[in-house]
Scaffold this active site. Structure first.
Site, PDB file in Angstrom:
ATOM      1  N   HIS A 161      -1.321 -15.952   3.383  1.00 59.66           N
ATOM      2  CA  HIS A 161      -1.244 -15.997   2.147  1.00 59.66           C
ATOM      3  C   HIS A 161      -0.774 -16.648   0.777  1.00 59.66           C
ATOM      4  O   HIS A 161      -0.489 -16.573   0.062  1.00 59.66           O
ATOM      5  CB  HIS A 161      -1.633 -14.190   1.804  1.00 59.66           C
ATOM      6  CG  HIS A 161      -1.700 -14.026   2.973  1.00 59.66           C
ATOM      7  ND1 HIS A 161      -2.167 -12.471   3.121  1.00 59.66           N
ATOM      8  CD2 HIS A 161      -3.657 -13.841   3.183  1.00 59.66           C
ATOM      9  CE1 HIS A 161      -3.333 -11.932   4.086  1.00 59.66           C
ATOM     10  NE2 HIS A 161      -4.210 -13.229   4.073  1.00 59.66           N
ATOM     11  N   GLN A 216       1.850 -12.749   6.844  1.00 59.07           N
ATOM     12  CA  GLN A 216       0.591 -12.400   5.390  1.00 59.07           C
ATOM     13  C   GLN A 216       1.652 -12.498   4.027  1.00 59.07           C
ATOM     14  O   GLN A 216       1.131 -12.141   2.864  1.00 59.07           O
ATOM     15  CB  GLN A 216       0.044 -11.504   5.274  1.00 59.07           C
ATOM     16  CG  GLN A 216      -0.649 -10.844   6.757  1.00 59.07           C
ATOM     17  CD  GLN A 216      -1.197  -9.147   6.420  1.00 59.07           C
ATOM     18  OE1 GLN A 216      -1.762  -8.784   6.201  1.00 59.07           O
ATOM     19  NE2 GLN A 216      -0.096  -8.900   7.857  1.00 59.07           N
ATOM     20  N   ARG A 225       1.107  -1.390   0.405  1.00 60.65           N
ATOM     21  CA  ARG A 225       0.204  -0.206  -0.380  1.00 60.65           C
ATOM     22  C   ARG A 225       0.815   1.327  -0.186  1.00 60.65           C
ATOM     23  O   ARG A 225       0.098   2.018  -0.027  1.00 60.65           O
ATOM     24  CB  ARG A 225      -1.264  -0.156   1.309  1.00 60.65           C
ATOM     25  CG  ARG A 225      -2.384  -0.696   1.011  1.00 60.65           C
ATOM     26  CD  ARG A 225      -2.999  -1.072   1.620  1.00 60.65           C
ATOM     27  NE  ARG A 225      -4.037  -1.812   1.510  1.00 60.65           N
ATOM     28  CZ  ARG A 225      -3.875  -3.670   1.814  1.00 60.65           C
ATOM     29  NH1 ARG A 225      -2.633  -3.805   2.517  1.00 60.65           N
ATOM     30  NH2 ARG A 225      -5.219  -4.371   1.338  1.00 60.65           N
TER      31      ARG A 225
HETATM   32  P1  NAD Z   1       0.926  -3.261   3.607  1.00 55.21           P
HETATM   33  O1  NAD Z   1       1.159  -3.284   2.193  1.00 55.21           O
HETATM   34  O2  NAD Z   1      -0.311  -3.078   3.300  1.00 55.21           O
HETATM   35  O3  NAD Z   1       1.563  -2.562   4.581  1.00 55.21           O
HETATM   36  C1  NAD Z   1       2.843  -2.412   5.065  1.00 55.21           C
HETATM   37  C2  NAD Z   1       3.083  -1.575   6.358  1.00 55.21           C
HETATM   38  O4  NAD Z   1       4.368  -1.623   6.755  1.00 55.21           O
HETATM   39  C3  NAD Z   1       2.349   0.689   6.028  1.00 55.21           C
HETATM   40  O5  NAD Z   1       2.031   0.470   6.767  1.00 55.21           O
HETATM   41  C4  NAD Z   1       4.417   0.311   5.856  1.00 55.21           C
HETATM   42  O6  NAD Z   1       4.115   1.973   6.305  1.00 55.21           O
HETATM   43  C5  NAD Z   1       4.861  -0.189   6.733  1.00 55.21           C
HETATM   44  N1  NAD Z   1       6.723  -0.463   6.423  1.00 55.21           N
HETATM   45  C6  NAD Z   1       6.619  -0.808   5.525  1.00 55.21           C
HETATM   46  N2  NAD Z   1       8.786  -0.999   5.403  1.00 55.21           N
HETATM   47  C7  NAD Z   1       8.356  -0.558   6.503  1.00 55.21           C
HETATM   48  C8  NAD Z   1       9.755  -0.184   7.929  1.00 55.21           C
HETATM   49  N3  NAD Z   1      10.829  -0.725   6.320  1.00 55.21           N
HETATM   50  N4  NAD Z   1       9.678   0.065   8.932  1.00 55.21           N
HETATM   51  C9  NAD Z   1       8.336   0.176   9.118  1.00 55.21           C
HETATM   52  N5  NAD Z   1       7.215  -0.233   9.052  1.00 55.21           N
HETATM   53  C10 NAD Z   1       7.445  -0.363   7.246  1.00 55.21           C
HETATM   54  O7  NAD Z   1       0.952  -4.736   3.769  1.00 55.21           O
HETATM   55  P2  NAD Z   1      -0.082  -5.764   4.631  1.00 55.21           P
HETATM   56  O8  NAD Z   1      -0.838  -4.986   6.091  1.00 55.21           O
HETATM   57  O9  NAD Z   1       0.963  -7.436   4.884  1.00 55.21           O
HETATM   58  O10 NAD Z   1      -0.318  -6.502   3.644  1.00 55.21           O
HETATM   59  C11 NAD Z   1      -0.230  -6.562   2.323  1.00 55.21           C
HETATM   60  C12 NAD Z   1      -0.670  -7.864   1.622  1.00 55.21           C
HETATM   61  O11 NAD Z   1       0.055  -8.084   0.724  1.00 55.21           O
HETATM   62  C13 NAD Z   1      -1.150  -8.824   2.372  1.00 55.21           C
HETATM   63  O12 NAD Z   1      -1.743  -9.762   2.259  1.00 55.21           O
HETATM   64  C14 NAD Z   1       0.613  -9.872   1.434  1.00 55.21           C
HETATM   65  O13 NAD Z   1       0.192 -11.100   1.375  1.00 55.21           O
HETATM   66  C15 NAD Z   1       0.642  -9.344   0.357  1.00 55.21           C
HETATM   67  N6  NAD Z   1       2.396  -8.298   0.178  1.00 55.21           N
HETATM   68  C16 NAD Z   1       3.281  -9.557   0.258  1.00 55.21           C
HETATM   69  C17 NAD Z   1       3.919  -9.150   0.361  1.00 55.21           C
HETATM   70  C18 NAD Z   1       5.057  -9.884   0.516  1.00 55.21           C
HETATM   71  O14 NAD Z   1       5.919 -11.286   0.728  1.00 55.21           O
HETATM   72  N7  NAD Z   1       6.757  -9.391   0.482  1.00 55.21           N
HETATM   73  C19 NAD Z   1       4.959  -7.886  -0.158  1.00 55.21           C
HETATM   74  C20 NAD Z   1       3.293  -6.891  -0.882  1.00 55.21           C
HETATM   75  C21 NAD Z   1       2.070  -7.478  -0.761  1.00 55.21           C
END
Ligand code: NAD
Ligand code: ZN
Length: 251
Positions: free
Chosen positions: A125, A105, A40
């Site tokens: 997920h 997730q 996001r």
């Molecule tokens: P999200 O993207 O909705 O939220 C991530 C949060 O982490 C944000 O609020 C952001 O401000 C914070 N953030 C990012 N980098 C940071 C850092 N270095 N230090 C502190 N805070 C930090 O993610 P979500 O809640 O996991 O939901 C997203 C969905 O997308 C999940 O269902 C997931 O399965 C999927 N997804 C997974 C991946 C992955 O596996 N790496 C990547 C993208 C999306």
């Protein structure tokens, strides 16, 4: 580091010391320092294309081809991702014996790459580092799927039953995986500290776990760069970079 951040990290260390069972809960934010963008934050590559819902994937060979094309394009971008300080800190917390498992997730397999076993990572997920047959459940490796996809323009069928193969992740519209959901419920119900790291806490049903832990009497801690809808319910909120906080936890 500011004085108040240092004090918050010290409080978190004390809370972990005082807890009997800590449940970890992670989101895409823990992998941004590994080079994988979260979902996001601005300019998210994940939101560039409209997601392909599960029903469409099942019905349409064209949608399946598009899903695999996107998947391999993304895989090439994030091929070199390595576990972050957050992943390593969590691996140390699990090794310390107080954290039986992490509910995640994420689908990137980086908690496992940081040293955790399959049992120690509860994937809500799914996992994007391999594929499964939607009919018989058999695992297939991505290199093999990709080889066939690039040669013929179509993904191969399951070698056991001829069924449709899909990356082993949970798509929009696909049922949540039963066993991981059960395990996450048990861990949440049995913990006295629930530690959320790097999740916006807006994706349900995953985001219901921290709320349930709190209602069930556990302490709730949230580590995230930005506010979340559950900040007000939490006992401790640390708005900071995950690497800054978790470098203190790497053994
Ligand atoms: P999200 O993207 O909705 O939220 C991530 C949060 O982490 C944000 O609020 C952001 O401000 C914070 N953030 C990012 N980098 C940071 C850092 N270095 N230090 C502190 N805070 C930090 O993610 P979500 O809640 O996991 O939901 C997203 C969905 O997308 C999940 O269902 C997931 O399965 C999927 N997804 C997974 C991946 C992955 O596996 N790496 C990547 C993208 C999306
Ligand atoms: Zn099959």
């Amino acid at each position: 580091m500011t004085e108040s951040l240092a004090a918050s990290i010290a409080t978190l260390q004390d809370m972990i010391q005082d807890a009997r069972i800590v449940a970890g809960f992670t989101g895409a934010g823990i992998s941004t320092e590994s080079g994988i963008p979260d979902f996001r934050s601005p300019n998210s590559p994940w939101l560039r294309n409209k997601p392909i819902p599960f029903e469409l994937f099942l019905q349409s060979p064209k949608a399946r081809r598009e899903a695999w094309r996107r998947k391999f394009t993304m895989d090439d971008l994030y091929r070199d991702a390595h576990p972050s300080k957050g992943h390593l800190g969590f691996a140390s917390l699990v090794a310390s014996g107080r954290m039986p498992a992490i509910i995640t997730q994420n689908i990137d397999g980086l908690h496992q790459r940081a040293g955790l076993t399959e049992e120690q990572v509860i994937e809500l997920h799914g996992n994007g580092t391999y594929a499964r047959c939607l009919d018989c459940g058999r695992r297939h490796e991505l290199d093999w799927v990709r080889y066939h996809f690039e040669r013929s323009g179509d993904p191969p069928e399951c070698i056991a039953c001829g069924g449709v193969l899909k990356s082993a992740t949970i798509s929009f519209g696909q049922a949540m995986p039963e066993e991981p959901m059960r395990r996450a419920q048990r861990l949440t119900a049995g913990c006295d500290l629930f530690l959320v790291v790097g999740s916006s806490l807006v994706v349900y049903p995953a985001a219901a776990f921290p709320a349930f832990a709190k209602e069930n009497g556990a302490h709730l801690v949230i580590v995230n760069r930005e506010p979340t809808p559950l900040d007000e319910a939490a006992d401790l909120v640390i708005h900071a970079e995950i690497g800054t906080v978790f470098s203190k936890f790497i053994a």
